[in-house]
Scaffold this active site. Structure first.
Site, PDB file in Angstrom:
ATOM      1  N   CYS A  20     -29.157 -74.594  20.514  1.00 13.61           N
ATOM      2  CA  CYS A  20     -27.919 -75.272  20.958  1.00 13.61           C
ATOM      3  C   CYS A  20     -28.225 -76.719  21.315  1.00 13.61           C
ATOM      4  CB  CYS A  20     -27.322 -74.540  22.168  1.00 13.61           C
ATOM      5  SG  CYS A  20     -26.480 -73.009  21.742  1.00 13.61           S
ATOM      6  N   TYR A  69     -32.506 -60.035  37.275  1.00 18.29           N
ATOM      7  CA  TYR A  69     -33.203 -59.454  36.114  1.00 18.29           C
ATOM      8  C   TYR A  69     -34.693 -59.768  36.123  1.00 18.29           C
ATOM      9  CZ  TYR A  69     -28.903 -57.581  34.487  1.00 18.29           C
ATOM     10  OH  TYR A  69     -27.761 -56.829  34.424  1.00 18.29           O
ATOM     11  N   HIS A 102     -27.509 -50.073  26.382  1.00 17.93           N
ATOM     12  CA  HIS A 102     -27.176 -51.104  27.376  1.00 17.93           C
ATOM     13  C   HIS A 102     -28.116 -52.295  27.298  1.00 17.93           C
ATOM     14  CE1 HIS A 102     -24.898 -47.909  29.959  1.00 17.93           C
ATOM     15  NE2 HIS A 102     -24.237 -48.273  28.900  1.00 17.93           N
ATOM     16  N   CYS A 106     -29.064 -66.048  23.594  1.00 12.63           N
ATOM     17  CA  CYS A 106     -28.293 -67.226  24.015  1.00 12.63           C
ATOM     18  C   CYS A 106     -26.899 -66.803  24.480  1.00 12.63           C
ATOM     19  CB  CYS A 106     -28.148 -68.221  22.845  1.00 12.63           C
ATOM     20  SG  CYS A 106     -27.124 -69.640  23.282  1.00 12.63           S
ATOM     21  N   ASP A 149     -35.430 -50.456  30.743  1.00 13.86           N
ATOM     22  CA  ASP A 149     -36.790 -50.750  31.228  1.00 13.86           C
ATOM     23  C   ASP A 149     -37.896 -50.580  30.182  1.00 13.86           C
ATOM     24  OD1 ASP A 149     -36.235 -47.680  33.004  1.00 13.86           O
ATOM     25  OD2 ASP A 149     -37.262 -47.887  31.081  1.00 13.86           O
TER      26      ASP A 149
HETATM   27  C1  BV8 Z   1     -17.055 -51.210  27.910  1.00 15.26           C
HETATM   28  C2  BV8 Z   1     -26.723 -52.859  32.109  1.00 15.26           C
HETATM   29  C3  BV8 Z   1     -15.195 -51.829  26.675  1.00 15.26           C
HETATM   30  C4  BV8 Z   1     -26.789 -53.510  33.428  1.00 15.26           C
HETATM   31  C5  BV8 Z   1     -25.120 -51.175  32.405  1.00 15.26           C
HETATM   32  C6  BV8 Z   1     -12.699 -47.030  34.211  1.00 15.26           C
HETATM   33  C7  BV8 Z   1     -12.841 -45.927  33.402  1.00 15.26           C
HETATM   34  C8  BV8 Z   1     -13.652 -45.953  32.295  1.00 15.26           C
HETATM   35  C9  BV8 Z   1     -14.373 -47.103  31.980  1.00 15.26           C
HETATM   36  C10 BV8 Z   1     -14.230 -48.169  32.796  1.00 15.26           C
HETATM   37  C11 BV8 Z   1     -13.388 -48.172  33.888  1.00 15.26           C
HETATM   38  N1  BV8 Z   1     -13.459 -49.386  34.483  1.00 15.26           N
HETATM   39  C12 BV8 Z   1     -14.331 -50.187  33.774  1.00 15.26           C
HETATM   40  C13 BV8 Z   1     -14.789 -49.443  32.764  1.00 15.26           C
HETATM   41  C14 BV8 Z   1     -15.711 -49.827  31.793  1.00 15.26           C
HETATM   42  C15 BV8 Z   1     -17.112 -49.876  32.382  1.00 15.26           C
HETATM   43  C16 BV8 Z   1     -17.461 -48.706  33.255  1.00 15.26           C
HETATM   44  O1  BV8 Z   1     -17.782 -47.630  32.766  1.00 15.26           O
HETATM   45  N2  BV8 Z   1     -17.424 -48.939  34.574  1.00 15.26           N
HETATM   46  C17 BV8 Z   1     -17.760 -47.882  35.511  1.00 15.26           C
HETATM   47  C18 BV8 Z   1     -18.486 -48.503  36.711  1.00 15.26           C
HETATM   48  C19 BV8 Z   1     -16.455 -47.199  35.907  1.00 15.26           C
HETATM   49  N3  BV8 Z   1     -17.940 -49.846  31.219  1.00 15.26           N
HETATM   50  C20 BV8 Z   1     -18.187 -50.991  30.605  1.00 15.26           C
HETATM   51  O2  BV8 Z   1     -17.831 -52.075  31.004  1.00 15.26           O
HETATM   52  C21 BV8 Z   1     -18.965 -50.841  29.304  1.00 15.26           C
HETATM   53  N4  BV8 Z   1     -18.273 -51.588  28.306  1.00 15.26           N
HETATM   54  O3  BV8 Z   1     -16.477 -50.254  28.377  1.00 15.26           O
HETATM   55  O4  BV8 Z   1     -16.545 -52.039  26.954  1.00 15.26           O
HETATM   56  C22 BV8 Z   1     -14.471 -52.664  27.680  1.00 15.26           C
HETATM   57  C23 BV8 Z   1     -14.463 -54.012  27.481  1.00 15.26           C
HETATM   58  C24 BV8 Z   1     -13.742 -54.804  28.383  1.00 15.26           C
HETATM   59  C25 BV8 Z   1     -13.102 -54.228  29.497  1.00 15.26           C
HETATM   60  C26 BV8 Z   1     -13.173 -52.849  29.700  1.00 15.26           C
HETATM   61  C27 BV8 Z   1     -13.854 -52.058  28.790  1.00 15.26           C
HETATM   62  C28 BV8 Z   1     -20.350 -51.408  29.467  1.00 15.26           C
HETATM   63  C29 BV8 Z   1     -21.130 -50.498  30.375  1.00 15.26           C
HETATM   64  C30 BV8 Z   1     -22.572 -50.960  30.411  1.00 15.26           C
HETATM   65  C31 BV8 Z   1     -22.839 -51.586  31.738  1.00 15.26           C
HETATM   66  N5  BV8 Z   1     -24.239 -51.917  31.814  1.00 15.26           N
HETATM   67  N6  BV8 Z   1     -26.380 -51.502  32.367  1.00 15.26           N
HETATM   68  C32 BV8 Z   1     -28.171 -53.328  33.936  1.00 15.26           C
HETATM   69  O5  BV8 Z   1     -28.810 -52.293  33.642  1.00 15.26           O
HETATM   70  O6  BV8 Z   1     -28.584 -54.231  34.654  1.00 15.26           O
HETATM   71  S1  BV8 Z   1     -24.695 -49.737  33.135  1.00 15.26           S
HETATM   72  C33 BV8 Z   1     -25.833 -49.284  34.292  1.00 15.26           C
HETATM   73  O7  BV8 Z   1     -25.333 -48.048  34.821  1.00 15.26           O
HETATM   74  C34 BV8 Z   1     -27.215 -48.926  33.781  1.00 15.26           C
HETATM   75  O8  BV8 Z   1     -27.365 -49.027  32.389  1.00 15.26           O
HETATM   76  C35 BV8 Z   1     -27.336 -47.474  34.190  1.00 15.26           C
HETATM   77  O9  BV8 Z   1     -28.154 -46.761  33.389  1.00 15.26           O
HETATM   78  C36 BV8 Z   1     -25.934 -47.088  34.009  1.00 15.26           C
HETATM   79  C37 BV8 Z   1     -25.433 -45.753  34.391  1.00 15.26           C
HETATM   80  O10 BV8 Z   1     -26.018 -45.364  35.514  1.00 15.26           O
HETATM   81  P1  BV8 Z   1     -27.028 -44.124  35.398  1.00 15.26           P
HETATM   82  O11 BV8 Z   1     -28.059 -44.421  34.363  1.00 15.26           O
HETATM   83  O12 BV8 Z   1     -26.248 -42.888  35.247  1.00 15.26           O
HETATM   84  O13 BV8 Z   1     -27.719 -44.256  36.776  1.00 15.26           O
HETATM   85  P2  BV8 Z   1     -27.096 -43.782  38.144  1.00 15.26           P
HETATM   86  O14 BV8 Z   1     -27.876 -44.433  39.229  1.00 15.26           O
HETATM   87  O15 BV8 Z   1     -25.612 -43.941  38.108  1.00 15.26           O
HETATM   88  O16 BV8 Z   1     -27.367 -42.216  38.148  1.00 15.26           O
HETATM   89  C38 BV8 Z   1     -28.695 -41.748  38.135  1.00 15.26           C
HETATM   90  C39 BV8 Z   1     -28.575 -40.260  38.233  1.00 15.26           C
HETATM   91  O17 BV8 Z   1     -29.889 -39.722  38.173  1.00 15.26           O
HETATM   92  C40 BV8 Z   1     -27.980 -39.801  39.561  1.00 15.26           C
HETATM   93  O18 BV8 Z   1     -26.979 -38.845  39.293  1.00 15.26           O
HETATM   94  C41 BV8 Z   1     -29.158 -39.157  40.304  1.00 15.26           C
HETATM   95  O19 BV8 Z   1     -28.752 -38.026  41.039  1.00 15.26           O
HETATM   96  C42 BV8 Z   1     -30.031 -38.739  39.165  1.00 15.26           C
HETATM   97  N7  BV8 Z   1     -31.448 -38.704  39.497  1.00 15.26           N
HETATM   98  C43 BV8 Z   1     -32.122 -39.494  40.368  1.00 15.26           C
HETATM   99  N8  BV8 Z   1     -33.434 -39.157  40.331  1.00 15.26           N
HETATM  100  C44 BV8 Z   1     -33.569 -38.153  39.415  1.00 15.26           C
HETATM  101  C45 BV8 Z   1     -32.309 -37.875  38.874  1.00 15.26           C
HETATM  102  N9  BV8 Z   1     -32.111 -36.928  37.936  1.00 15.26           N
HETATM  103  C46 BV8 Z   1     -33.203 -36.249  37.509  1.00 15.26           C
HETATM  104  N10 BV8 Z   1     -34.449 -36.470  37.980  1.00 15.26           N
HETATM  105  C47 BV8 Z   1     -34.658 -37.414  38.924  1.00 15.26           C
HETATM  106  N11 BV8 Z   1     -35.906 -37.604  39.404  1.00 15.26           N
END
Ligand code: BV8
Length: 255
Positions: A149, A63, A116, A124, A101
Site C-alpha cells: 500500500c 494478539y 477463525h 493487510c 493457536d
Molecule cells: C459471522 C477469532 C456473518 C477471534 C473468533 C446471534 C446469533 C447467531 C450469531 C450471531 C449473533 N450475534 C452475532 C452473531 C454472529 C457472531 C456470533 O456467533 N456471536 C456470538 C458471540 C453470539 N459470529 C460472527 O460474527 C461470525 N461471523 O457470523 O458472519 C455475519 C456478518 C456480519 C454480521 C453478523 C453476522 C464470526 C465468528 C468468529 C469470531 N472469531 N475467533 C480470536 O480467536 O481472537 S470466535 C472465538 O470464540 C474463538 O475462535 C473461539 O474458539 C470461539 C468459540 O469459543 P470456543 O472455542 O467454543 O471457546 P469457549 O471458551 O467459548 O468454550 C470452550 C469450551 O471448552 C467450554 O465449554 C469449556 O467448558 C470447555 N472446556 C474447557 N476446558 C476443557 C473443555 N472441554 C474439554 N476439555 C477441557 N480440558
C-alpha cells in the site's frame, strides 16, 4: 469421567470440530474461562473490525500477547489423538478448528481448516496482500504497515489474519466442509465436537448441518454446551483424557 469405550471408526467418515477447550489442556485460556474478557475489554469488543479501527494498538497488544503465549505451550494428548485418527482415516477425515493457536498442526494434523484464522498469519487491513506467516509481536513499537500500500501511496495497517466477530468466514472453508459432509454418501458419517461452548456461529451450527446429512453426533466437553441438546451423545470430561480412549490412540486400523 464416565467410562468411555473406543469408537469403531474404521469404516466411517469423521468430521471433528474443536474449540478453545482442546487448547485449554495445553494451558491456553479459553474465551469463556476469562468470561470473554481481556484487560477488562470484552473479547467481542477487541476481536472486531470496529475494535481494530478504534484502537489498533490495543488489538495488536491482544494478539501479540497470545502469539507469545501460544509459542510457550505444547500440543496435548487430545491434539495427538486427533492427529492419530487422521493418520488412520486419511481422506475420510477432516478437522475444522475454531482455534487460532496452531497446536493441531504442531501435533501433526494436516487436514485442518482454521475457520477463525490463525494467530501466526498477518494480512493487510486494506488490500488483498497474500496473508503471510508472522510470529512477531507488535507491542510498543510502531504498528506494522503494508509495504504494498505504501508503494501505492496509501498508508494501511497490517492486521492479524483472524476472523473477527461480525466478519464472514472464508466461503471456501464453508464449501470444503459442506462437500466433505456430502461426499462418499453411504459410508457412516460421524461428527465429533470437542472443547467448544457452542456459543459462536456459524461453527455452532455445524451439528445441525451434519445431522441433516445423517451423521451421528458426539460432543466431548468439560460441561454442557449451548447446543448440547442437538448432539446424539454428550461425553462430559476433559478432552486430553477422553479423546485418546474414544479415538483409540492405537485403536482399530482404518478399513
Ligand atoms: C459471522 C477469532 C456473518 C477471534 C473468533 C446471534 C446469533 C447467531 C450469531 C450471531 C449473533 N450475534 C452475532 C452473531 C454472529 C457472531 C456470533 O456467533 N456471536 C456470538 C458471540 C453470539 N459470529 C460472527 O460474527 C461470525 N461471523 O457470523 O458472519 C455475519 C456478518 C456480519 C454480521 C453478523 C453476522 C464470526 C465468528 C468468529 C469470531 N472469531 N475467533 C480470536 O480467536 O481472537 S470466535 C472465538 O470464540 C474463538 O475462535 C473461539 O474458539 C470461539 C468459540 O469459543 P470456543 O472455542 O467454543 O471457546 P469457549 O471458551 O467459548 O468454550 C470452550 C469450551 O471448552 C467450554 O465449554 C469449556 O467448558 C470447555 N472446556 C474447557 N476446558 C476443557 C473443555 N472441554 C474439554 N476439555 C477441557 N480440558
Amino acid at each position: 469421567m464416565a467410562p468411555v469405550s473406543p469408537l469403531d471408526l474404521s469404516q466411517s467418515r469423521v468430521l471433528v470440530l474443536t474449540g478453545a477447550g482442546v487448547s485449554a489442556e495445553s494451558g491456553l485460556a479459553t474465551f469463556r474461562d476469562s468470561n470473554g474478557l481481556w484487560e477488562q475489554h470484552r473479547v467481542e469488543d477487541v476481536a472486531t473490525p470496529a475494535g481494530f479501527a478504534n484502537d489498533p494498538e490495543l488489538v495488536w497488544r491482544f494478539y501479540s500477547r497470545r502469539r507469545e503465549q501460544a509459542k510457550t505451550v505444547e500440543p496435548n494428548a487430545g491434539h495427538r489423538a486427533i492427529a492419530a485418527l487422521e493418520a488412520r482415516l486419511g481422506d475420510r477425515f477432516l478437522l475444522v478448528t475454531q482455534n487460532v493457536d496452531g497446536l493441531h498442526q504442531r501435533a501433526g494434523s494436516e487436514r485442518v481448516i482454521e475457520i477463525h484464522g490463525s494467530l501466526f498469519r498477518t494480512k493487510c487491513w486494506a488490500c488483498d496482500l497474500e496473508p503471510f506467516h508472522d510470529t512477531a509481536s507488535y507491542m510498543a513499537e510502531r504498528l506494522p504497515i503494508c509495504d504494498r500500500c505504501e508503494e501505492a501511496g496509501r498508508k494501511a495497517l497490517l492486521r492479524p489474519d483472524i476472523v473477527w466477530f461480525g466478519e464472514m468466514l472464508d466461503p471456501n472453508h464453508l464449501h470444503a466442509i459442506d462437500s466433505f459432509l456430502r461426499r462418499g454418501h453411504g459410508t457412516p458419517l460421524v461428527f465429533l465436537a470437542v472443547g467448544t461452548s457452542g456459543a459462536v456461529w456459524p461453527a455452532a451450527g455445524l451439528v445441525h448441518q451434519a445431522r441433516g446429512l445423517g451423521a451421528s453426533t458426539i460432543l466431548v466437553n468439560a460441561e454442557a454446551a449451548e447446543n448440547t441438546a442437538h448432539f446424539h451423545r454428550f461425553l462430559e470430561g476433559r478432552s486430553a483424557e477422553i479423546l485418546p480412549v474414544l479415538l483409540g490412540a492405537d485403536g482399530p486400523a482404518s478399513g
